[in-house]
Enzyme design. Sequence first.
Site, PDB file in Angstrom:
ATOM      1  N   ASP A 197      -7.703  -2.680  -4.575  1.00 13.64           N
ATOM      2  CA  ASP A 197      -8.606  -1.522  -4.444  1.00 13.64           C
ATOM      3  C   ASP A 197      -9.583  -1.403  -5.619  1.00 13.64           C
ATOM      4  O   ASP A 197     -10.717  -0.954  -5.466  1.00 13.64           O
ATOM      5  CB  ASP A 197      -7.826  -0.205  -4.242  1.00 13.64           C
ATOM      6  CG  ASP A 197      -6.709   0.019  -5.242  1.00 13.64           C
ATOM      7  OD1 ASP A 197      -6.446  -0.867  -6.071  1.00 13.64           O
ATOM      8  OD2 ASP A 197      -6.066   1.094  -5.193  1.00 13.64           O
ATOM      9  N   ARG A 210       5.042  -8.001  -7.183  1.00 16.10           N
ATOM     10  CA  ARG A 210       6.105  -6.992  -7.111  1.00 16.10           C
ATOM     11  C   ARG A 210       5.509  -5.713  -6.555  1.00 16.10           C
ATOM     12  O   ARG A 210       4.312  -5.459  -6.721  1.00 16.10           O
ATOM     13  CB  ARG A 210       6.720  -6.752  -8.496  1.00 16.10           C
ATOM     14  CG  ARG A 210       5.743  -6.249  -9.483  1.00 16.10           C
ATOM     15  CD  ARG A 210       6.117  -6.515 -10.913  1.00 16.10           C
ATOM     16  NE  ARG A 210       4.910  -6.835 -11.659  1.00 16.10           N
ATOM     17  CZ  ARG A 210       3.971  -5.957 -11.956  1.00 16.10           C
ATOM     18  NH1 ARG A 210       4.115  -4.700 -11.624  1.00 16.10           N
ATOM     19  NH2 ARG A 210       2.884  -6.312 -12.601  1.00 16.10           N
ATOM     20  N   SER A 262      -3.336  -2.823  -2.320  1.00 16.66           N
ATOM     21  CA  SER A 262      -3.381  -2.237  -3.668  1.00 16.66           C
ATOM     22  C   SER A 262      -2.074  -2.403  -4.433  1.00 16.66           C
ATOM     23  O   SER A 262      -1.434  -1.418  -4.846  1.00 16.66           O
ATOM     24  CB  SER A 262      -3.762  -0.764  -3.561  1.00 16.66           C
ATOM     25  OG  SER A 262      -4.944  -0.667  -2.834  1.00 16.66           O
TER      26      SER A 262
HETATM   27  C1  BGC Z   1      -1.045  -1.297  -8.212  1.00 16.67           C
HETATM   28  C2  BGC Z   1      -2.477  -1.781  -8.282  1.00 16.67           C
HETATM   29  C3  BGC Z   1      -3.409  -0.727  -7.693  1.00 16.67           C
HETATM   30  C4  BGC Z   1      -3.148   0.629  -8.327  1.00 16.67           C
HETATM   31  C5  BGC Z   1      -4.036   1.713  -7.721  1.00 16.67           C
HETATM   32  C6  BGC Z   1      -0.907   0.099  -8.808  1.00 16.67           C
HETATM   33  O1  BGC Z   1       0.384   0.558  -8.636  1.00 16.67           O
HETATM   34  O2  BGC Z   1      -0.199  -2.191  -8.890  1.00 16.67           O
HETATM   35  O3  BGC Z   1      -2.632  -2.990  -7.594  1.00 16.67           O
HETATM   36  O4  BGC Z   1      -4.723  -1.130  -7.916  1.00 16.67           O
HETATM   37  O5  BGC Z   1      -1.800   0.986  -8.158  1.00 16.67           O
HETATM   38  O6  BGC Z   1      -3.873   1.811  -6.363  1.00 16.67           O
END
Ligand code: BGC
Length: 471
Positions: free
Chosen positions: A203, A165, A150
């Site tokens: 996610d 990142r 995620s």
């Molecule tokens: C991330 C995402 C993720 C979201 C929820 C963000 O900080 O960059 O990739 O889907 O958080 O988990």
Amino acid sequence: MHISIEKKRLCLDKKLQNAFDSMKDSFMVSDMELKKLARQFEKEMEKGLEQPFDSIPMIPTWVTEHPTGNEHGEYLALDLGGTNLRVVSVNLKGNCDFEFEHTKYPLPASLRHCSCSELWAHIVGCIEDFLLQKYSPLPKEPLPMGFTFSFPASQNRIDQGVLQRWTKGFNIPDVEGKNVVSLLQEEIDKRKLPVKVTALINDTTGTLIASEYSDPETKMGLIFGTGVNAAYFDRIDRIGKMRETVSENLIKTQTPIAINTEYGAFDNEHKYLKRTKYDIYIDENSTRPNQQSYEKMVSGYYLGEILRLVLLDFAIGGMIFKGQDIHKLKIPFIMDASYPARAEEDDYRQLPLIDKIMKTSLGIQTTHCERQLIQEISILIGTRAARLSACAIAAICRRMNIQSGHCACDGSVFKKYPFFTMRVENALRGIFDWKHGKEIPLKLVAAEDGSGVGAAIVACLAKKATIEKAS
Ligand code: BGC
């Protein structure tokens, strides 16, 4: 019990009332402002689809088909997100049906800053533990695994992803710029575990796919948790930046493709969002200033911290907690999102919950007035987060001409923060000028387990695609 700010009478002295009023103004976002932000959001999404690394990332996920509900088979899923790590075993049974078992492993806060090798060793240790619980002996053939990662990862294929990142306070060296599937697989192979990582998903993509599997009304998958983000299906011929990566024939087709928007990065240039001095402080003191600007105003990771900073500001200004020891209040991130959430839920007459949490967790004895103030500030923080969240949904709807349907949502803020859904839906009503007194056509609904079941379905779709290619 909750009553709107307007109807309640606060017993604040003049100085505090003035400070609260100006703070209140800086947190309010009018319908007009939301409309403008939603339009800007749409433009930034378009830019992100045209140019790589411009504005919102808008990452093509290589999930190029919708699930049918007839997907079958046994898959593993690994979910690395915010606060927990989960290993899941999913049995897709077709007919939109599935069963799953999972084990949750806490992710110690120290792991957010550990070394690269410690991270993968910890993760694969959890996979090993899960396999040993579930299988005896371990299977001979490798089990296919979908990896829900995620964080923003650029993908050229479904079974690969290069971390752009870290977000959500993670800051582990030597992972950015690398393919996280290879890093994970290397560690799995080192331990000789029968697991093959066949798909990498975000996610939100998992949430979208798992919800589509059982609810045909699903239009997008959203996470409102430690971080925030959304995924939806776009069309390859409308994604300019894919010209670089796909064949001329494919770019002309209307093939659907799931896009991981990574919208938490909206307005990293600080041009459009009205940031308070607390938002600016959080950003400047974060491990990643000028990144995830929007996320820092709306996600669960920061809501408690915003409340702490406002209270500390008022306390240092001598307006509250007079004569009390406030050393705990000075500890960054000591208050998580459950503080404003519980404060909002508290019975406004006595505010016993706020009394208790302030005493037991922060060692601060509060007066009734101070408790009222804490509740009001929490309402402002929670309301702003929900209203701003509606802009992203509105922008996706406009881009895809979505008039009605379900927004499948998951994450701790969606599940636990009081009034969140109602506030987002009200903000959508304001943005689209939907009439009051009538149900709105777009509903926020609780998603299926995207990180587990969604990852398994994507792993299954990936397997099907490989078989089709080979035959
Ligand atoms: C991330 C995402 C993720 C979201 C929820 C963000 O900080 O960059 O990739 O889907 O958080 O988990």
